[in-house]
Design an enzyme around this catalytic site. Structure first.
Site, PDB file in Angstrom:
ATOM      1  N   ASP A  26      43.222  52.149  22.157  1.00 55.27           N
ATOM      2  CA  ASP A  26      43.861  52.311  20.852  1.00 55.27           C
ATOM      3  C   ASP A  26      44.738  53.563  20.822  1.00 55.27           C
ATOM      4  O   ASP A  26      44.651  54.376  19.908  1.00 55.27           O
ATOM      5  CB  ASP A  26      42.792  52.376  19.753  1.00 55.27           C
ATOM      6  CG  ASP A  26      43.386  52.117  18.366  1.00 55.27           C
ATOM      7  OD1 ASP A  26      44.495  51.570  18.293  1.00 55.27           O
ATOM      8  OD2 ASP A  26      42.733  52.483  17.371  1.00 55.27           O
TER       9      ASP A  26
ATOM     10  N   ILE B 269      39.584  63.907   4.675  1.00 51.38           N
ATOM     11  CA  ILE B 269      40.856  64.341   5.240  1.00 51.38           C
ATOM     12  C   ILE B 269      41.584  63.212   5.949  1.00 51.38           C
ATOM     13  O   ILE B 269      42.633  63.430   6.540  1.00 51.38           O
ATOM     14  CB  ILE B 269      40.658  65.520   6.217  1.00 51.38           C
ATOM     15  CG1 ILE B 269      39.641  65.169   7.309  1.00 51.38           C
ATOM     16  CG2 ILE B 269      40.242  66.767   5.481  1.00 51.38           C
ATOM     17  CD1 ILE B 269      39.498  66.228   8.380  1.00 51.38           C
ATOM     18  N   GLY B 270      41.020  62.020   5.930  1.00 49.26           N
ATOM     19  CA  GLY B 270      41.689  60.890   6.553  1.00 49.26           C
ATOM     20  C   GLY B 270      40.895  59.635   6.300  1.00 49.26           C
ATOM     21  O   GLY B 270      39.691  59.694   6.016  1.00 49.26           O
TER      22      GLY B 270
ATOM     23  N   LYS C  59      33.547  61.680  11.333  1.00 48.92           N
ATOM     24  CA  LYS C  59      34.052  60.334  11.087  1.00 48.92           C
ATOM     25  C   LYS C  59      32.862  59.472  10.677  1.00 48.92           C
ATOM     26  O   LYS C  59      31.928  59.258  11.454  1.00 48.92           O
ATOM     27  CB  LYS C  59      34.731  59.765  12.327  1.00 48.92           C
ATOM     28  CG  LYS C  59      35.033  58.272  12.194  1.00 48.92           C
ATOM     29  CD  LYS C  59      35.977  57.767  13.262  1.00 48.92           C
ATOM     30  CE  LYS C  59      37.383  58.184  12.941  1.00 48.92           C
ATOM     31  NZ  LYS C  59      38.371  57.469  13.772  1.00 48.92           N
TER      32      LYS C  59
ATOM     33  N   VAL D  53      37.283  59.944   7.416  1.00 49.34           N
ATOM     34  CA  VAL D  53      37.131  61.202   8.143  1.00 49.34           C
ATOM     35  C   VAL D  53      37.017  62.331   7.127  1.00 49.34           C
ATOM     36  O   VAL D  53      37.764  62.391   6.153  1.00 49.34           O
ATOM     37  CB  VAL D  53      38.315  61.449   9.090  1.00 49.34           C
ATOM     38  CG1 VAL D  53      38.110  62.743   9.871  1.00 49.34           C
ATOM     39  CG2 VAL D  53      38.476  60.278  10.040  1.00 49.34           C
TER      40      VAL D  53
ATOM     41  N   GLY E  81      40.767  55.013   6.981  1.00 47.42           N
ATOM     42  CA  GLY E  81      41.274  53.821   7.648  1.00 47.42           C
ATOM     43  C   GLY E  81      40.381  52.656   7.308  1.00 47.42           C
ATOM     44  O   GLY E  81      39.445  52.769   6.506  1.00 47.42           O
TER      45      GLY E  81
END
Length: 632
Positions: free
Chosen positions: A128, A12-13, A35, A20, A15
């Site tokens: 962050d 779902i994500g 994650k 994730v 980087g």
């Protein structure tokens, strides 16, 4: 499946440093976000040490505006498990073309500032803060994600594939660009950049290169455009190049509340819903994104309908009904006990007045912070409290205590009391039982008989637990040797385990055969056994030589007990009886009566016996044959 518990459903994500996933927690049967960090980090011991420490500390945080960390591990890649949020991220909202109104931006900033203040007071600096780390649940409540992860990656010297500095450069503070030591005001600066972008769609200082972006803000005041309206003053303060000139998280929250004077109530946020996998934060890799698996931004018609706020009374009624249903599943009524006073919101009001906030600003904030009735928590198990008050976003502060008649984990006191109207996000203090009151373990149990020790424990409100037997040279069998329970005080009603003497260690009977009785006596005395001389005839062992012992060599015997030492008396003998003058028949009976045999008659068998061979009175071994004589 990670850790034998988390079944990954779909990505779902993504980087540069992590992917994730939406996942099922098969143990608790709930949806979570997992994650999974880059496999290149698996061999980085510096990172793994920091990751474990940061994840453990982040999991201890409990705040309505901080993403809850449930678990972490390595299987073999490091992973972290958090709550699953269905509203998507602020990044998703902005990328969908939405801009926040000033009221919406103020509310986002206020909730983020509260979460940051909570973390900063506990020693956490996020490092962050960016739109992809600002997440929302299905009802639009804000959560800040990834506390601790940025620091773990930074201290492991992790770089993104293109060599960019970890974190999104567009939101880094000037001190981050200079490599200086960071405190919570660095996060405040980043949040100011995020709010400016949320209102205007543009991030100040954004340059074509990472280095240009970082260096543009060193020594420069954050330019706040006029579109930020009444938020401009506080955003300007938060964007000071020197951290000492900026507000901290608590001051930022107070200033945002004061800036709300005259602003209308915010409309519902245009939640982003699903975000395409792999979309990165423009200007840098997104290491944090946790969007939902489905959904989309609302249509204008839907937004118009959703903008109509639900009356507070209706919301309270709905929440009260849901809360009552939860209570019925968990209720185990107990009497209320001592409690602690709440203070954060009284202090908040005083600080607002001191800061010059007007009554209108307080009224604006009150309109945004609904009041809810505090349920009765006393008697519940502590794990039931969180779900019961989650919708009100109350912060639960726990204190442990003891009370007789309560079970460990049971809530025994609360503050405020049931029925109190309490604003959303306030503190609810609970006292959780550790069990019954402590009582001292009786002294002098060692040396008591088991029966006396049990009576002493009962008198002290304790019970006799398990008993273990051990040999002991000084404590009599059946008496208490020591306590297996080492604590001087334990909860009333708990068991005390005892070690009871089984008497001295059994002795091993030594081998003494072949020696004299005196030698055997010395050997037995050496192991604290007594020797008793027991004679026995033997055809094989010479007279005076030890044949053996009873019990035999190698057997166990109680200390101080007697061992029979069997000593040979040599072969057994008998004297030939006097049969002179007897008939042959009478003499035969007499000789056989003593264990001898008649082998023949020398002479007339009808005449009286005159002698024997061997002679009458001679000692012979049993079973020997005797010859009778009738000759004169």
């Amino acid at each position: 499946m990670l850790g034998g518990r988390y079944r990954l459903i779909a990505p779902i994500g993504s980087g540069a440093s992590a992917q994730v996933y939406l996942a099922d927690d098969v143990t608790l049967r709930r949806r979570v976000a997992v994650k999974l960090l880059h496999d290149a980090l698996t061999d980085d011991e510096a990172f793994l040490r920091r990751f474990r420490a940061e994840a453990q500390a982040a999991a201890a945080m409990n705040h309505p505006h901080v993403v809850a960390v449930y678990d972490w591990g390595e299987d073999p890649q490091p992973y972290i498990v958090t709550e699953y949020l269905g509203g998507g991220s602020l990044r998703g909202m902005l990328d969908a073309g939405n801009r926040l109104t000033l009221s919406q931006a103020l509310l986002v900033g206020l909730e983020a500032a509260r979460g940051l203040d909570y973390a900063h007071r506990r020693g956490f600096v996020h490092r962050d803060i960016k739109p992809a780390n600002v997440l929302f649940d299905d009802e639009g409540r804000l959560r800040i994600a990834d506390f601790g992860i940025a620091r773990a990656l930074a201290e492991a010297a992790w770089t993104e594939p293109q060599g960019a500095v970890l974190g999104t450069a567009r939101y880094a503070s000037p001190e981050q660009a200079q490599g200086a030591t960071l405190d919570g005001r660095s996060d405040v600066y980043s949040l100011a950049l995020v709010l400016v972008e949320a209102v205007t769609g543009q991030v100040p200082f954004a340059a074509d290169t990472t280095l240009g972006t970082l260096m543009a803000r060193v020594g420069s005041q954050l330019p706040v455009p006029p579109e930020c309206g009444p938020l401009a003053e506080i955003l300007t303060r938060a964007g000071q190049p020197d951290p000492a000139d900026r507000p901290d998280g608590a001051e930022l929250a107070l200033a945002l509340m004061a800036a709300g004077e005259g602003l209308p109530a915010p409309q519902p946020l245009p939640l982003a819903g699903a975000v395409a996998v792999g979309r990165a934060e423009s200007g840098g890799g997104d290491t944090t994104q946790v969007p939902v698996a489905s959904g989309a931004a609302p249509s204008p018609a839907a937004a118009s309908s959703a903008d109509r706020p639900v009356p507070p009374a209706t919301r309270r009624a709905r929440r009260k009904a849901r809360r009552a249903a939860k209570r019925s599943a968990h209720r185990s009524a107990r009497a209320a006990g001592t409690a602690r006073r709440r203070w954060p919101w009284v202090l908040l009001s005083m600080l607002l007045l001191a800061a010059g906030a007007t009554g209108a600003a307080y009224a604006w904030m009150s309109a945004q912070t609904p009041m809810y009735e505090v349920p009765e928590l006393v008697g519940l198990q502590v794990e039931a409290v969180g779900p019961l008050v989650a919708e009100e976003q109350w912060i639960v502060e726990r204190t442990d205590g003891r009370r007789d008649g309560t079970a460990p984990g049971e809530v025994i006191a609360q503050e405020p009391p049931p029925g109190t109207e309490l604003e959303e996000g306030a503190v609810v203090a609970i006292t959780v039982s550790l069990g019954n009151e402590l009582t001292a373990v009786p002294e002098g149990l060692v040396g008591m008989t088991l029966e006396d020790a049990e009576a002493a424990l009962t008198e002290a409100g304790l019970v006799l637990g398990t008993t273990t037997a051990e040999f002991d040279e000084s404590i009599a069998a059946g008496s208490v040797l020591r306590l297996a329970t080492v604590e001087p005080e334990i909860a009333r009603g708990e068991a005390v385990n005892l070690v009871v003497s089984d008497g001295p260690t059994p002795r091993i009977v030594p081998a003494v055969a072949g020696g004299t009785f005196a030698e055997a006596e010395v050997a037995l005395d050496g192991v604290q056994l007594l020797a008793r001389n027991v004679g026995e005839f033997s055809d094989e062992v010479a007279k005076g030589v030890v044949i053996g012992t009873a019990p035999g060599a190698g057997s166990e015997a109680d200390r101080g007990s007697t061992v029979d030492v069997i000593v040979s008396k040599g072969p057994e003998t008998v004297a030939i009886p006097d049969v002179a003058g007897m008939s042959v028949s009478e003499a035969t009976d007499a000789i056989e009566a003593v264990g001898l045999f008649v082998g023949g008659v020398d002479g007339n068998p009808n005449r009286p016996v005159t002698g024997t061979t061997p002679d009458i009175g001679t000692a012979v071994r049993l079973g020997v044959t005797i010859e009778l004589s009738t000759r004169s």
